[in-house]
Write a protein that holds these residues in place. Structure first.
Motif, PDB file in Angstrom:
ATOM      1  N   PRO A   1       9.776   1.315  -0.244  1.00  0.00           N
ATOM      2  CA  PRO A   1      11.041   0.686  -0.829  1.00  0.00           C
ATOM      3  C   PRO A   1      11.184   0.465  -2.075  1.00  0.00           C
ATOM      4  O   PRO A   1      12.297   0.366  -2.811  1.00  0.00           O
ATOM      5  CB  PRO A   1      10.767  -0.817  -0.080  1.00  0.00           C
ATOM      6  N   ALA A   2      10.188   0.460  -3.150  1.00  0.00           N
ATOM      7  CA  ALA A   2      10.330   0.003  -4.456  1.00  0.00           C
ATOM      8  C   ALA A   2      10.982   1.139  -5.212  1.00  0.00           C
ATOM      9  O   ALA A   2      11.852   1.018  -6.202  1.00  0.00           O
ATOM     10  CB  ALA A   2       8.878  -0.352  -5.130  1.00  0.00           C
TER      11      ALA A   2
ATOM     12  N   GLN B   1       0.774  -1.241  -0.003  1.00  0.00           N
ATOM     13  CA  GLN B   1      -0.124   0.030   0.173  1.00  0.00           C
ATOM     14  C   GLN B   1       0.866   1.387   0.166  1.00  0.00           C
ATOM     15  O   GLN B   1       0.472   2.361   0.382  1.00  0.00           O
ATOM     16  CB  GLN B   1      -1.010  -0.095   1.255  1.00  0.00           C
ATOM     17  N   TYR B   2       2.029   1.179  -0.461  1.00  0.00           N
ATOM     18  CA  TYR B   2       3.059   2.149  -0.596  1.00  0.00           C
ATOM     19  C   TYR B   2       2.622   2.541  -2.200  1.00  0.00           C
ATOM     20  O   TYR B   2       3.138   2.024  -2.931  1.00  0.00           O
ATOM     21  CB  TYR B   2       4.326   1.829  -0.575  1.00  0.00           C
ATOM     22  N   PHE B   3       1.997   3.816  -2.521  1.00  0.00           N
ATOM     23  CA  PHE B   3       2.042   4.171  -3.841  1.00  0.00           C
ATOM     24  C   PHE B   3       2.792   5.490  -4.220  1.00  0.00           C
ATOM     25  O   PHE B   3       3.021   5.556  -5.462  1.00  0.00           O
ATOM     26  CB  PHE B   3       0.520   4.401  -3.932  1.00  0.00           C
TER      27      PHE B   3
ATOM     28  N   ALA C   1       8.461  -0.371  -9.393  1.00  0.00           N
ATOM     29  CA  ALA C   1       8.417  -1.922  -9.295  1.00  0.00           C
ATOM     30  C   ALA C   1       8.486  -2.301 -10.554  1.00  0.00           C
ATOM     31  O   ALA C   1       9.564  -3.291 -10.949  1.00  0.00           O
ATOM     32  CB  ALA C   1       7.471  -2.108  -8.539  1.00  0.00           C
ATOM     33  N   ILE C   2       7.739  -1.834 -11.629  1.00  0.00           N
ATOM     34  CA  ILE C   2       7.798  -2.448 -12.812  1.00  0.00           C
ATOM     35  C   ILE C   2       9.069  -2.325 -13.593  1.00  0.00           C
ATOM     36  O   ILE C   2       9.570  -3.311 -14.148  1.00  0.00           O
ATOM     37  CB  ILE C   2       6.608  -1.835 -13.626  1.00  0.00           C
ATOM     38  N   LEU C   3       9.627  -1.184 -13.535  1.00  0.00           N
ATOM     39  CA  LEU C   3      10.722  -0.924 -13.980  1.00  0.00           C
ATOM     40  C   LEU C   3      11.900  -1.447 -13.828  1.00  0.00           C
ATOM     41  O   LEU C   3      12.956  -1.728 -14.571  1.00  0.00           O
ATOM     42  CB  LEU C   3      11.019   0.783 -14.122  1.00  0.00           C
ATOM     43  N   LYS C   4      12.165  -1.608 -12.338  1.00  0.00           N
ATOM     44  CA  LYS C   4      13.146  -2.416 -11.807  1.00  0.00           C
ATOM     45  C   LYS C   4      13.036  -3.914 -12.378  1.00  0.00           C
ATOM     46  O   LYS C   4      14.057  -4.614 -12.703  1.00  0.00           O
ATOM     47  CB  LYS C   4      12.945  -2.493 -10.246  1.00  0.00           C
ATOM     48  N   VAL C   5      11.962  -4.331 -12.736  1.00  0.00           N
ATOM     49  CA  VAL C   5      11.790  -5.687 -13.447  1.00  0.00           C
ATOM     50  C   VAL C   5      12.432  -5.625 -14.748  1.00  0.00           C
ATOM     51  O   VAL C   5      13.082  -6.475 -14.909  1.00  0.00           O
ATOM     52  CB  VAL C   5      10.342  -6.217 -13.429  1.00  0.00           C
ATOM     53  N   LYS C   6      11.912  -4.709 -15.424  1.00  0.00           N
ATOM     54  CA  LYS C   6      12.336  -4.559 -16.843  1.00  0.00           C
ATOM     55  C   LYS C   6      13.725  -4.294 -17.023  1.00  0.00           C
ATOM     56  O   LYS C   6      14.342  -4.571 -17.904  1.00  0.00           O
ATOM     57  CB  LYS C   6      11.487  -3.317 -17.749  1.00  0.00           C
ATOM     58  N   LEU C   7      14.397  -3.583 -16.055  1.00  0.00           N
ATOM     59  CA  LEU C   7      15.791  -3.222 -16.166  1.00  0.00           C
ATOM     60  C   LEU C   7      16.617  -4.284 -16.055  1.00  0.00           C
ATOM     61  O   LEU C   7      17.658  -4.504 -16.932  1.00  0.00           O
ATOM     62  CB  LEU C   7      16.214  -2.574 -14.604  1.00  0.00           C
ATOM     63  N   ALA C   8      16.279  -5.599 -15.619  1.00  0.00           N
ATOM     64  CA  ALA C   8      16.976  -6.832 -15.789  1.00  0.00           C
ATOM     65  C   ALA C   8      17.137  -7.335 -17.253  1.00  0.00           C
ATOM     66  O   ALA C   8      18.133  -8.204 -17.394  1.00  0.00           O
ATOM     67  CB  ALA C   8      16.113  -7.997 -14.872  1.00  0.00           C
ATOM     68  N   LYS C   9      16.342  -6.959 -18.028  1.00  0.00           N
ATOM     69  CA  LYS C   9      16.642  -7.505 -19.608  1.00  0.00           C
ATOM     70  C   LYS C   9      17.360  -6.115 -20.394  1.00  0.00           C
ATOM     71  O   LYS C   9      17.396  -6.808 -21.694  1.00  0.00           O
ATOM     72  CB  LYS C   9      15.228  -8.043 -19.832  1.00  0.00           C
ATOM     73  N   LEU C  10      17.387  -5.246 -19.835  1.00  0.00           N
ATOM     74  CA  LEU C  10      17.844  -4.025 -20.663  1.00  0.00           C
ATOM     75  C   LEU C  10      19.066  -4.232 -21.437  1.00  0.00           C
ATOM     76  O   LEU C  10      19.157  -4.208 -22.673  1.00  0.00           O
ATOM     77  CB  LEU C  10      18.119  -2.708 -20.025  1.00  0.00           C
ATOM     78  N   SER C  11      20.181  -4.997 -20.630  1.00  0.00           N
ATOM     79  CA  SER C  11      21.537  -5.475 -21.489  1.00  0.00           C
ATOM     80  C   SER C  11      21.166  -6.427 -22.678  1.00  0.00           C
ATOM     81  O   SER C  11      21.694  -6.129 -23.825  1.00  0.00           O
ATOM     82  CB  SER C  11      22.337  -6.317 -20.657  1.00  0.00           C
ATOM     83  N   GLU C  12      20.198  -7.254 -22.296  1.00  0.00           N
ATOM     84  CA  GLU C  12      19.770  -8.339 -23.555  1.00  0.00           C
ATOM     85  C   GLU C  12      18.928  -7.394 -24.572  1.00  0.00           C
ATOM     86  O   GLU C  12      19.413  -7.760 -25.928  1.00  0.00           O
ATOM     87  CB  GLU C  12      19.122  -9.244 -22.883  1.00  0.00           C
ATOM     88  N   PHE C  13      18.326  -6.491 -24.323  1.00  0.00           N
ATOM     89  CA  PHE C  13      17.729  -5.777 -25.082  1.00  0.00           C
ATOM     90  C   PHE C  13      18.403  -4.771 -26.020  1.00  0.00           C
ATOM     91  O   PHE C  13      18.115  -4.689 -27.252  1.00  0.00           O
ATOM     92  CB  PHE C  13      16.229  -4.955 -24.680  1.00  0.00           C
ATOM     93  N   THR C  14      19.384  -4.301 -25.465  1.00  0.00           N
ATOM     94  CA  THR C  14      20.515  -3.314 -26.138  1.00  0.00           C
ATOM     95  C   THR C  14      21.072  -4.012 -27.184  1.00  0.00           C
ATOM     96  O   THR C  14      21.227  -3.692 -28.171  1.00  0.00           O
ATOM     97  CB  THR C  14      21.234  -2.846 -24.997  1.00  0.00           C
TER      98      THR C  14
ATOM     99  N   PHE D   1       6.945  16.242  -8.806  1.00  0.00           N
ATOM    100  CA  PHE D   1       7.601  15.401  -9.898  1.00  0.00           C
ATOM    101  C   PHE D   1       7.945  14.272  -9.559  1.00  0.00           C
ATOM    102  O   PHE D   1       9.033  13.475  -9.915  1.00  0.00           O
ATOM    103  CB  PHE D   1       9.048  16.277 -10.141  1.00  0.00           C
ATOM    104  N   ARG D   2       7.147  13.463  -8.539  1.00  0.00           N
ATOM    105  CA  ARG D   2       7.523  12.041  -8.215  1.00  0.00           C
ATOM    106  C   ARG D   2       7.203  11.013  -9.123  1.00  0.00           C
ATOM    107  O   ARG D   2       5.861  11.188  -9.843  1.00  0.00           O
ATOM    108  CB  ARG D   2       7.075  11.776  -6.839  1.00  0.00           C
ATOM    109  N   LEU D   3       7.984   9.770  -9.236  1.00  0.00           N
ATOM    110  CA  LEU D   3       7.630   8.567 -10.011  1.00  0.00           C
ATOM    111  C   LEU D   3       6.522   7.812  -9.202  1.00  0.00           C
ATOM    112  O   LEU D   3       6.853   7.766  -7.875  1.00  0.00           O
ATOM    113  CB  LEU D   3       8.784   7.888 -10.202  1.00  0.00           C
ATOM    114  N   ASP D   4       5.503   7.333  -9.609  1.00  0.00           N
ATOM    115  CA  ASP D   4       4.691   6.425  -8.925  1.00  0.00           C
ATOM    116  C   ASP D   4       5.295   5.213  -8.435  1.00  0.00           C
ATOM    117  O   ASP D   4       6.251   4.420  -9.244  1.00  0.00           O
ATOM    118  CB  ASP D   4       3.631   5.945  -9.652  1.00  0.00           C
ATOM    119  N   THR D   5       5.087   4.496  -7.283  1.00  0.00           N
ATOM    120  CA  THR D   5       6.010   3.525  -6.597  1.00  0.00           C
ATOM    121  C   THR D   5       5.565   2.283  -7.668  1.00  0.00           C
ATOM    122  O   THR D   5       6.582   1.436  -8.067  1.00  0.00           O
ATOM    123  CB  THR D   5       5.431   3.160  -5.274  1.00  0.00           C
ATOM    124  N   MET D   6       4.445   2.110  -8.080  1.00  0.00           N
ATOM    125  CA  MET D   6       3.787   0.971  -8.840  1.00  0.00           C
ATOM    126  C   MET D   6       4.894   0.850 -10.438  1.00  0.00           C
ATOM    127  O   MET D   6       5.663   0.129 -10.686  1.00  0.00           O
ATOM    128  CB  MET D   6       2.642   0.890  -9.387  1.00  0.00           C
ATOM    129  N   LYS D   7       5.012   2.088 -10.649  1.00  0.00           N
ATOM    130  CA  LYS D   7       5.941   2.075 -12.119  1.00  0.00           C
ATOM    131  C   LYS D   7       7.307   1.803 -11.816  1.00  0.00           C
ATOM    132  O   LYS D   7       7.964   1.358 -12.568  1.00  0.00           O
ATOM    133  CB  LYS D   7       5.747   3.670 -12.522  1.00  0.00           C
TER     134      LYS D   7
END
Ligand code: PLP
Length: 383
Positions: free
Chosen positions: A37-38, A31-33, A238-251, A230-236
């Motif tokens: 931590p994310a 319920q941290y929006f 958390a999703i970006l952190k997941v996607k970051l894991a594949k950034l090197s492969e995508f690059t 100018f804050r980033l939403d917490t949910m976004k």
């Protein structure tokens, strides 16, 4: 007929679905929006990825630029030098702060700021230069630093299109005084909505930017400065952190696609992107230049290939800047606006998609792909 688009976000999502749902679930349970931590986790991941000591998650690339300029104290009476050949936001933020955008020309082959043009645009009023790493390749920061010399002029990197790009091993986001990233869904690290990040190695500047993102408050409900939300939403985050894991492969996949285009388009009259020595280009866009650009785009669309024109009009010619920094002619930018076309280069493309697009370009110009280029004896990868 085939359909080859500039993006395939659904196919990308399929690779992350389970992990993203789990990350979203965790945020829902917490319920941290806003904050939490994310956000801290994603900022830490970006700090180590980019190699910057400070990373501030923000609401968009535009707000990263706006907040960075605010933190640098840009305001009325100041001038900010920037390329005319860029996305609107780079110039829009300058005008929104009441400063004057000074649009300058770019290098025809790299699409990035021409240091000589910057040199002649500097004045006593110049507060900052915004250096855009356009299409995913770093601008020549060493030359730009030399041009700026001892002046008190900040170098702001607009790295919105350049996450993971490097110049002689140094990452975009660490090359200037402060840098701005975008996580708009189409970007190389694309979020689920708007998002951005400020990075810097200047601790004081980073802390000030962070404060400005929260309405300039020094303590809860005590405001030392006028900032914004100018804050980033917490949910976004958390999703970006997941996607970051594949950034090197995508690059890597983008770079492989680009190398295929370079090879397959040899022998056609188009000019393929120039990579500066020592640069790692991340091909947010694979952008060629050619004659009869509009006819080529229409031809490609007829063959099911989406192609983009980034950008059809320089910022110096945008009506909103008339009399406010705009006007005049910038010959390279003007020429590029008539000649650029970006081809699909996203990580979900198959090798034969690239061959199909290249084949269609050869067909348009009446040239043919060499057997060497296809790598298959006897093959002519025509559309
Ligand atoms: C060069 C450049 N600067 C700034 C921005 C603004 O980023 P955002 O769309 O996240 O506000 C973009 C995004 O399109 C961009 O490409």
């Amino acid at each position: 007929m085939r359909s080859i688009n500039m993006l395939d976000l659904k196919a990308e999502y399929d690779l992350f679905r389970d992990d993203i749902r789990e990350a979203v679930d965790q945020v829902l349970e917490s319920q941290y929006f806003i904050g939490g931590p994310a956000i801290a986790d994603f900022e830490a991941a970006m700090r180590s990825r980019i190699g910057a000591s400070e990373a501030v998650a923000v609401s968009s690339g535009t707000d990263a630029l706006l907040c960075s300029l605010m933190a640098l104290g840009v305001g009325p009476g100041d001038e900010v030098v920037l390329p005319a050949f860029t996305f609107f936001a780079t110039g829009g933020v300058v005008a929104r702060l009441g400063a004057t955008p000074v649009f300058v020309d770019v290098d025809e082959r790299t699409f990035n700021l021409d240091p000589a043009c910057v040199a002649s645009a500097l004045s006593d009023r110049t507060k900052a230069v915004i250096v855009v790493h356009l299409f995913g390749q770093c601008a020549d920061m060493v030359a730009l630093r030399e041009v700026v010399g001892d002046r008190k002029v900040a170098l702001v990197e607009d790295a919105c299109q350049a996450i993971d790009a490097t110049d002689h091993g140094e990452a975009a986001g660490t090359l200037g005084d402060v840098a701005c990233f975008s996580f708009y869904p189409t970007k190389n690290l694309g979020g689920f909505g708007e998002g951005g990040m400020i990075t810097t190695n200047d601790e004081k500047l980073g802390a000030f930017a962070r404060q400005l993102c929260r309405h300039g408050q020094s303590d809860r409900y005590f405001h030392e400065h006028v900032g914004g939300n100018f804050r980033l939403d917490t949910m976004k985050a958390a999703i970006l952190k997941v996607k970051l894991a594949k950034l090197s492969e995508f690059t890597d996949r983008r770079r492989k696609n680009a190398a295929s285009y370079d090879r397959l388009l040899a022998g056609s009259p188009v000019t393929t992107p120039l990579v500066r020595d020592g640069c790692k280009h991340v091909y947010h866009q694979y952008t060629i230049t050619c004659d009869r650009r509009d006819d080529l785009v229409a031809f490609l669309r007829d063959r099911g290939v989406g192609a983009g024109v980034y950008y059809p009009l320089g910022l110096h010619r945008q009506p909103c800047f008339a009399g406010k920094g705009g006007g005049g002619s910038l010959p390279v930018t003007d020429r590029l606006c008539e000649r650029v076309v970006s081809l699909p280069c996203h990580p979900m493309l198959a090798d034969d998609d690239i061959a199909y697009v290249a084949g269609a370009i050869h067909e348009f110009f009446g040239t043919s792909m060499s057997v060497d280029a296809t790598g298959k004896a006897g093959a002519k990868a025509r559309a």
